[in-house]
Design an enzyme around this catalytic site. Structure first.
Site, short mmCIF file in Angstrom:
data_model
loop_
_atom_site.label_atom_id
_atom_site.label_comp_id
_atom_site.label_asym_id
_atom_site.label_seq_id
_atom_site.Cartn_x
_atom_site.Cartn_y
_atom_site.Cartn_z
N HIS A 1 -5.13 35.78 -9.78
CA HIS A 1 -4.99 34.35 -10.08
C HIS A 1 -5.84 33.52 -9.09
O HIS A 1 -6.67 32.71 -9.49
CB HIS A 1 -3.50 33.97 -9.98
CG HIS A 1 -3.20 32.56 -10.35
ND1 HIS A 1 -2.57 32.21 -11.51
CD2 HIS A 1 -3.44 31.40 -9.70
CE1 HIS A 1 -2.43 30.91 -11.56
NE2 HIS A 1 -2.96 30.38 -10.46
N GLU A 2 -5.64 33.80 -7.81
CA GLU A 2 -6.37 33.01 -6.79
C GLU A 2 -7.86 33.31 -6.82
O GLU A 2 -8.69 32.41 -6.63
CB GLU A 2 -5.79 33.28 -5.39
CG GLU A 2 -4.34 32.87 -5.21
CD GLU A 2 -4.03 31.46 -5.67
OE1 GLU A 2 -4.90 30.57 -5.55
OE2 GLU A 2 -2.90 31.25 -6.18
N ASP B 1 -0.87 24.16 -11.91
CA ASP B 1 -2.29 24.07 -12.33
C ASP B 1 -2.38 23.32 -13.65
O ASP B 1 -3.26 22.47 -13.85
CB ASP B 1 -2.88 25.47 -12.54
CG ASP B 1 -2.92 26.29 -11.27
OD1 ASP B 1 -2.94 25.68 -10.18
OD2 ASP B 1 -2.92 27.53 -11.35
N GLY C 1 0.81 -1.21 0.00
CA GLY C 1 0.00 0.00 0.00
C GLY C 1 0.84 1.25 0.00
O GLY C 1 2.06 1.19 0.17
N THR D 1 0.64 4.52 5.49
CA THR D 1 -0.70 4.03 5.79
C THR D 1 -0.72 3.08 6.98
O THR D 1 -1.77 2.57 7.35
CB THR D 1 -1.30 3.31 4.56
OG1 THR D 1 -0.28 2.50 3.98
CG2 THR D 1 -1.81 4.29 3.55
N GLY D 2 0.44 2.82 7.57
CA GLY D 2 0.44 2.03 8.80
C GLY D 2 0.99 0.62 8.65
O GLY D 2 0.75 -0.23 9.50
N LYS D 3 1.78 0.38 7.58
CA LYS D 3 2.30 -0.98 7.36
C LYS D 3 3.28 -1.36 8.48
O LYS D 3 3.23 -2.46 9.01
CB LYS D 3 2.96 -1.08 5.99
CG LYS D 3 1.98 -0.83 4.86
CD LYS D 3 2.60 -1.02 3.50
CE LYS D 3 3.63 0.02 3.14
NZ LYS D 3 3.09 1.38 3.01
P1 ATP Z 1 6.11 3.59 4.57
O1 ATP Z 1 5.53 2.81 3.43
O2 ATP Z 1 6.46 5.00 4.16
O3 ATP Z 1 7.19 2.90 5.31
P2 ATP Z 1 4.10 2.80 6.47
O4 ATP Z 1 2.89 2.37 5.71
O5 ATP Z 1 4.98 1.74 7.01
O6 ATP Z 1 4.92 3.85 5.62
P3 ATP Z 1 3.94 3.67 9.17
O7 ATP Z 1 5.42 3.86 9.29
O8 ATP Z 1 3.33 2.49 9.79
O9 ATP Z 1 3.57 3.74 7.64
O10 ATP Z 1 3.19 4.97 9.68
C1 ATP Z 1 3.87 6.19 9.95
C2 ATP Z 1 3.17 6.91 11.07
O11 ATP Z 1 1.88 7.36 10.63
C3 ATP Z 1 2.88 6.02 12.27
O12 ATP Z 1 3.92 6.05 13.17
C4 ATP Z 1 1.62 6.63 12.84
O13 ATP Z 1 1.93 7.73 13.67
C5 ATP Z 1 0.90 7.17 11.62
N1 ATP Z 1 -0.11 6.23 11.08
C6 ATP Z 1 -0.11 5.70 9.84
N2 ATP Z 1 -1.18 4.92 9.64
C7 ATP Z 1 -1.88 4.94 10.79
C8 ATP Z 1 -3.08 4.32 11.23
N3 ATP Z 1 -3.79 3.53 10.41
N4 ATP Z 1 -3.49 4.56 12.49
C9 ATP Z 1 -2.79 5.36 13.32
N5 ATP Z 1 -1.66 5.98 12.96
C10 ATP Z 1 -1.20 5.79 11.72
#
Ligand code: ATP
Length: 496
Positions: A338-339, A413, A111, A115-117
């Protein structure tokens, strides 16, 4: 065994040196070369050993990284469920062995960034009571043949050793940016080294057995599954792919709540509204918004984080820090028109859509118009896409109408408008009808230009008809530097 072999070689080497010295040979160069080789090896080993991070878990030493639970991950309900289902294979180890099920060796989290991987992998370690060793794909990339492969071996050895030390039965090896080391073989310029590294990873994964004392689970994280070598995705290796997508509105709200927990929020803060305004933002962006809002509150010596702080934070995360750029008087006038052009078209197409307009520089933008967040939208009709092109091009068209020529201020733009027009073409919504990806580039460029030109003509006609409003609004913006959506609409209604 390895140590014994090294010692034997060392012993033979020393014996040979003594022998040659006694025969009257000059041995100083050999001693010098030996010293350099040993020094290089020592530095290499040291660097490699410090590469991989042991992410400590509850009960195992003092943790510098906070323990992460699945409840700390907002949204991602489907991903969490699929991931947990896969991890249950490890939790139900005995049943899995009894039924003779092939052990789960690898799970791929795929992903967009932020996104939280990584959070998911950390939560997985807690969920399965494992130690977690983290490494990034780029840590395996070296010019020298064999070094990457050696690091892969060391990573797995460290995982086995740490699990034994912590008295755990499982170790999770997290490889972030796995596409860097797992790209399709033969594609890289220095491909021999890349291929050896990937081959070693495959060997290590294949070496994971059910009856080992410590079981390793490899979790790979990537934004580009399409780049991975098919051998990695083969059944028995990374045979589970869990998609971790950008959060929807409900997910964004949950993430904002998680990060706002324990922070003093003023009563006027509406997290739902912020979730609404942040379509397309990742969890990392949302975390950053909450953090920046708290920083703004601190700068203004407030005890609570207010709605204003959140608005500032939102604009900072979207566009970058406010800058002390000082455009000339004439440039400011041009930016104001412009804006205003962007904002007038935005209001024409969708009443009430302007959130704010400003000529204060921020990040790369000399000024900007921010729209209110709409509901999450995944499908667009042709009319909606054309309307978005009109809003994009309205800044440049307003400049042309008032000053007789455009400026370089419309570069981004134009990029955005061209991207939308491209979408129209490839969705089969242009006059060309359904097209394939091998559409000749000349035809594509001509069609994109034509789509944008047609929209510009309509924008020009509208702004020319409403020139009175355009002048009043631009002058007001020049005076006040920033207008809220409400102020903008009031002036627009009042002026002729
Ligand atoms: P990358 O692909 O850039 O390594 P990643 O998908 O591994 O990114 P993380 O490192 O898990 O992303 O997320 C970075 C930070 O964003 C986390 O430490 C957290 O603070 C916040 N975060 C991201 N996704 C979530 C989520 N679903 N819930 C809560 N916090 C989140």
């Amino acid at each position: 065994m390895k140590i014994a072999l090294k010692e034997i070689i060392l012993g033979i080497g020393l014996a040979l040196l003594v022998f040659f010295a006694r025969q009257g040979f000059e041995i100083t160069p050999f001693i010098l070369i030996g010293a350099v080789v040993l020094l290089l090896k020592f530095t290499m080993d040291n660097r490699t050993n410090n590469r991989f991070t042991l992410v400590e878990q509850k009960g195992v030493g003092v943790s510098a990284i906070p323990d992460v639970d699945f409840a700390d991950i907002g949204g991602q309900e489907v991903a969490k469920r699929e991931f947990k289902e896969a991890l249950d294979f490890i939790r139900l180890d005995k049943e899995v062995r009894n039924l003779g099920i092939r052990p789960l060796k690898g799970i791929l989290l795929a992903g967009p960034p932020g996104t939280g991987k990584t959070l998911m992998a950390k939560a997985a370690a807690g969920y399965t009571d494992s130690v977690l060793i983290a490494a990034a794909g780029s840590q395996f990339v070296e010019m020298y043949a064999g070094v990457g492969a050696q690091r892969v071996r060391q990573l797995f050895n460290k995982a086995y050793a740490e699990a034994e030390k912590a008295n755990k039965q499982t170790a999770i090896v997290l490889i972030d940016e796995i596409d860097v080391l797992g790209a399709k073989r033969g594609k890289n310029i220095s491909h021999m080294e890349y291929d050896q590294t990937l081959n070693e990873l495959l060997t290590q994964i294949d070496g994971i057995k059910v009856n080992q004392q410590v079981r390793v689970l490899v979790v790979g994280a990537t934004n580009r599954v399409d780049l991975l070598d098919p051998a990695l995705l083969r059944p028995g290796r990374f045979d589970r792919i869990v998609r971790v997508d950008l959060p929807d509105k409900q997910g964004r709200l949950q993430i904002l709540r998680i990060h706002a927990k324990g922070k003093p929020l003023a009563l006027d803060v509406d997290l739902e509204q912020i979730a609404q305004a942040t379509f397309g933002f990742s969890g990392a962006h949302l975390e950053s918004i909450v953090n920046e809002a708290a920083i703004y509150a601190l700068r203004h010596k407030r005890r609570e984080i207010t709605n204003r702080d959140f608005k500032e934070a939102l604009e900072k995360v979207m566009l970058g820090e406010r800058l002390n750029r000082n455009p000339s008087g004439e440039e400011r006038l041009r930016i104001a028109y412009h804006e205003t052009g962007h904002a007038m078209l935005s209001e024409k197409i969708n009443k009430g859509s302007v959130a704010s307009v400003t000529i204060i520089s921020r990040g790369n933008a000399l000024g900007y118009m921010r729209q209110h967040g709409q509901d999450d939208q995944y499908l667009y009709t042709k009319a909606e896409l054309l309307a978005r092109i009109q809003v994009c091009m309205a800044g440049a068209v307003a400049e042309e109408l008032v000053f007789g020529e455009r400026s370089t201020g419309a570069v981004s733009d134009i990029e955005q408008a061209a991207e939308i027009a491209r979408k129209i073409v490839f969705a089969g919504l242009s006059d060309l009808g359904v097209v394939t990806s091998d559409l000749p580039s000349g035809v594509l460029v001509r069609t994109i230009t034509q789509i944008i030109k047609e929209q510009e003509t309509q924008v020009y006609d509208y702004l020319a008809e409403n020139q009175g409003k355009l002048h009043v609004l631009a002058q007001k913006l020049l005076e006040q530097e920033r207008l809220s959506g409400v102020q903008f609409r009031q002036i627009m209604q009042k002026s002729a």
